[in-house]
Design a protein around this motif. Structure first.
Motif, PDB file in Angstrom:
ATOM      1  N   LEU A 105       0.800  -1.220   0.000  1.00  0.00           N
ATOM      2  CA  LEU A 105       0.000   0.000   0.000  1.00  0.00           C
ATOM      3  C   LEU A 105       0.837   1.276   0.000  1.00  0.00           C
ATOM      4  O   LEU A 105       0.354   2.328  -0.411  1.00  0.00           O
ATOM      5  N   GLN A 106       2.063   1.191   0.446  1.00  0.00           N
ATOM      6  CA  GLN A 106       2.899   2.376   0.582  1.00  0.00           C
ATOM      7  C   GLN A 106       3.057   3.158  -0.722  1.00  0.00           C
ATOM      8  O   GLN A 106       2.896   4.383  -0.725  1.00  0.00           O
ATOM      9  N   VAL A 139      -0.232   5.099  -1.384  1.00  0.00           N
ATOM     10  CA  VAL A 139      -0.395   6.230  -0.468  1.00  0.00           C
ATOM     11  C   VAL A 139       0.541   7.368  -0.860  1.00  0.00           C
ATOM     12  O   VAL A 139       0.144   8.533  -0.892  1.00  0.00           O
ATOM     13  N   ARG A 140       1.785   7.034  -1.200  1.00  0.00           N
ATOM     14  CA  ARG A 140       2.753   8.053  -1.600  1.00  0.00           C
ATOM     15  C   ARG A 140       2.278   8.774  -2.867  1.00  0.00           C
ATOM     16  O   ARG A 140       2.369   9.993  -2.966  1.00  0.00           O
ATOM     17  N   ARG A 155      -0.841   9.156  -3.921  1.00  0.00           N
ATOM     18  CA  ARG A 155      -1.982  10.017  -3.569  1.00  0.00           C
ATOM     19  C   ARG A 155      -1.518  11.290  -2.878  1.00  0.00           C
ATOM     20  O   ARG A 155      -2.065  12.366  -3.121  1.00  0.00           O
TER      21      ARG A 155
END
Length: 160
Positions: free
Chosen positions: A16-17, A20-21, A23
């Motif tokens: 997920l990292q 998220v980065r 976004r």
């Protein structure tokens, strides 16, 4: 918590990292565009293709001007007040002639001033788009490339 649960938790967070980065980068970009629009009194449109940051399973993906880009840029131009100036930030290796020509025509028909900003490079179709603007602003080391439309093998057979 056992070791297997910790492994899966780590795996999920690692997966997920990047999302998220991305976004967070998009949100920061949107805030900066809004700030530039407010301070400069222009509509800012971005046409940016960054191959070096996009990959699928570690293999780089090539991005170029395509029909989806032309639809999005033309929609943004049409949603802009006809008298409002436009700043188009252009960073691209080029792309489809049809899509580039559609964008260039929309730029040329916009009543307000259109300025193209080239921070690094605008090659081929990107150059075609830039030449349709009222003004081109380039970084000291930025480049425009030759407009060199490519014909696929089907078209070459028709014209040979």
């Amino acid at each position: 918590m056992d070791i297997l649960s910790l492994f899966w938790l780590f795996f999920m967070l690692s997966a997920l990292q990047p999302v998220v980065r991305q976004r967070m980068r998009e949100a920061a970009r949107s805030r900066m565009i809004a700030k530039i629009e407010r301070s400069g009194g222009t509509r800012v449109i971005l046409l940016v293709h960054r191959q070096e940051t996009m990959s699928l399973l570690g293999f780089p993906l090539m991005r170029f001007i395509d029909i989806q880009d032309s639809e999005e840029v033309i929609r943004a131009i049409h949603l802009t007040d006809p008298e409002e100036p436009i700043d188009l930030v252009l960073h691209t290796p080029g792309g489809l002639v049809l899509a580039s020509l559609q964008i260039a025509r929309a730029i040329a028909r916009h009543e307000g001033k259109v300025r193209v900003v080239v921070p690094h490079y605008a090659m081929s179709g990107g150059t075609l788009i830039a030449l349709a603007a009222d003004e081109i602003v380039m970084c000291e080391h930025a480049i425009l490339g030759p407009v060199d439309p490519q014909l696929d093998s089907v078209c070459r057979g028709l014209y040979s």
